[in-house]
Enzyme design. Sequence first.
Site, mmCIF file in Angstrom:
data_model
loop_
_atom_site.group_PDB
_atom_site.id
_atom_site.type_symbol
_atom_site.label_atom_id
_atom_site.label_comp_id
_atom_site.label_asym_id
_atom_site.label_seq_id
_atom_site.Cartn_x
_atom_site.Cartn_y
_atom_site.Cartn_z
ATOM 1 N N HIS A 175 0.846 -1.197 0.000
ATOM 2 C CA HIS A 175 0.000 0.000 0.000
ATOM 3 C C HIS A 175 0.876 1.240 0.000
ATOM 4 C CE1 HIS A 175 -3.644 2.355 0.694
ATOM 5 N NE2 HIS A 175 -2.932 3.080 1.553
ATOM 6 N N SER A 176 0.599 2.178 -0.909
ATOM 7 C CA SER A 176 1.302 3.447 -1.012
ATOM 8 C C SER A 176 2.793 3.194 -1.226
ATOM 9 C CB SER A 176 1.008 4.304 0.229
ATOM 10 O OG SER A 176 1.302 5.659 0.000
ATOM 11 N N LEU A 177 3.657 3.607 -0.287
ATOM 12 C CA LEU A 177 5.085 3.310 -0.417
ATOM 13 C C LEU A 177 5.311 1.815 -0.620
ATOM 14 C CD1 LEU A 177 8.150 3.904 -0.161
ATOM 15 C CD2 LEU A 177 7.853 3.753 2.333
ATOM 16 N N SER A 203 -1.683 -0.930 -4.051
ATOM 17 C CA SER A 203 -2.814 -0.285 -3.402
ATOM 18 C C SER A 203 -2.485 1.168 -3.054
ATOM 19 C CB SER A 203 -3.162 -1.071 -2.133
ATOM 20 O OG SER A 203 -4.161 -0.435 -1.368
#
Length: 254
Positions: free
Chosen positions: A87-89, A115
């Site tokens: 997710h993200s990073l 994500s």
Amino acid sequence: MKWLQCRGASSLATLRLFCFPYAGGGASVLRRWATAFPPTVEVCGIQLPGRGPRIREAPYTRLSSLVDDLGEALRPYLQPPFVFFGHSLGALVGFELVRHLRRHGGPSPVLLVVSGCSAPHRPLPGSPIHTLPDAEFLEKLDRLNGTPRAVLDEPELMQLLLPALRADFETYETYVYSPEPPLTTPISAYAGLQDTRVSHEHLEAWREQTTADFSLREFPGGHFFLHTAAALLMEALCRDLSRAGAMTTLGLHA
């Protein structure tokens, strides 16, 4: 193994789901996921330096260094079939790790789930925040709604967590995409419908990073929909695992 916190392991486990956390997150963030899957799935959270049991270790500030070390550390555990979720990073980490493994002749996941993250070849949204003074940096974190208010309101706790948070944002904000051929791994992109940081167009652009199947799923919520819409996300992830060819392994149905 200091890099991994695994839950749901049993003699029935036939697939590992590796979960890469968002900036400031640790392996424990996704701990409860283990109960959402059948015993054939072992959920392994990635524990990065600078937080949790590794809080005394210096956090990474460059994605390339992180991926190089992570690839070496995880190699003995990447026994197919396995799946990467980030997710993200964490999505960028998962993506670059797949490319790292390909360059070094390693195995590929049966599915990459990215994500809450723009496609890597699209400019990262927003202005950098990792160099801001503490007060402004914490204000930005508050707006993202990813750090509990109770944590933000504890100065001593925040001073303990700030180095890893800043380092994670620096890792994300200094990332430079290098063109390579598309992956042969299927990609599923997940997004929050109210996430103002990641546009629909930039999520769709993940399609260009694979020659295999691609899907885009959107959920109610903002950037941290993976917490607020966790049940819906788990259902979608189970379906995607099935579509990726793990149906007979997992006992799931598409």
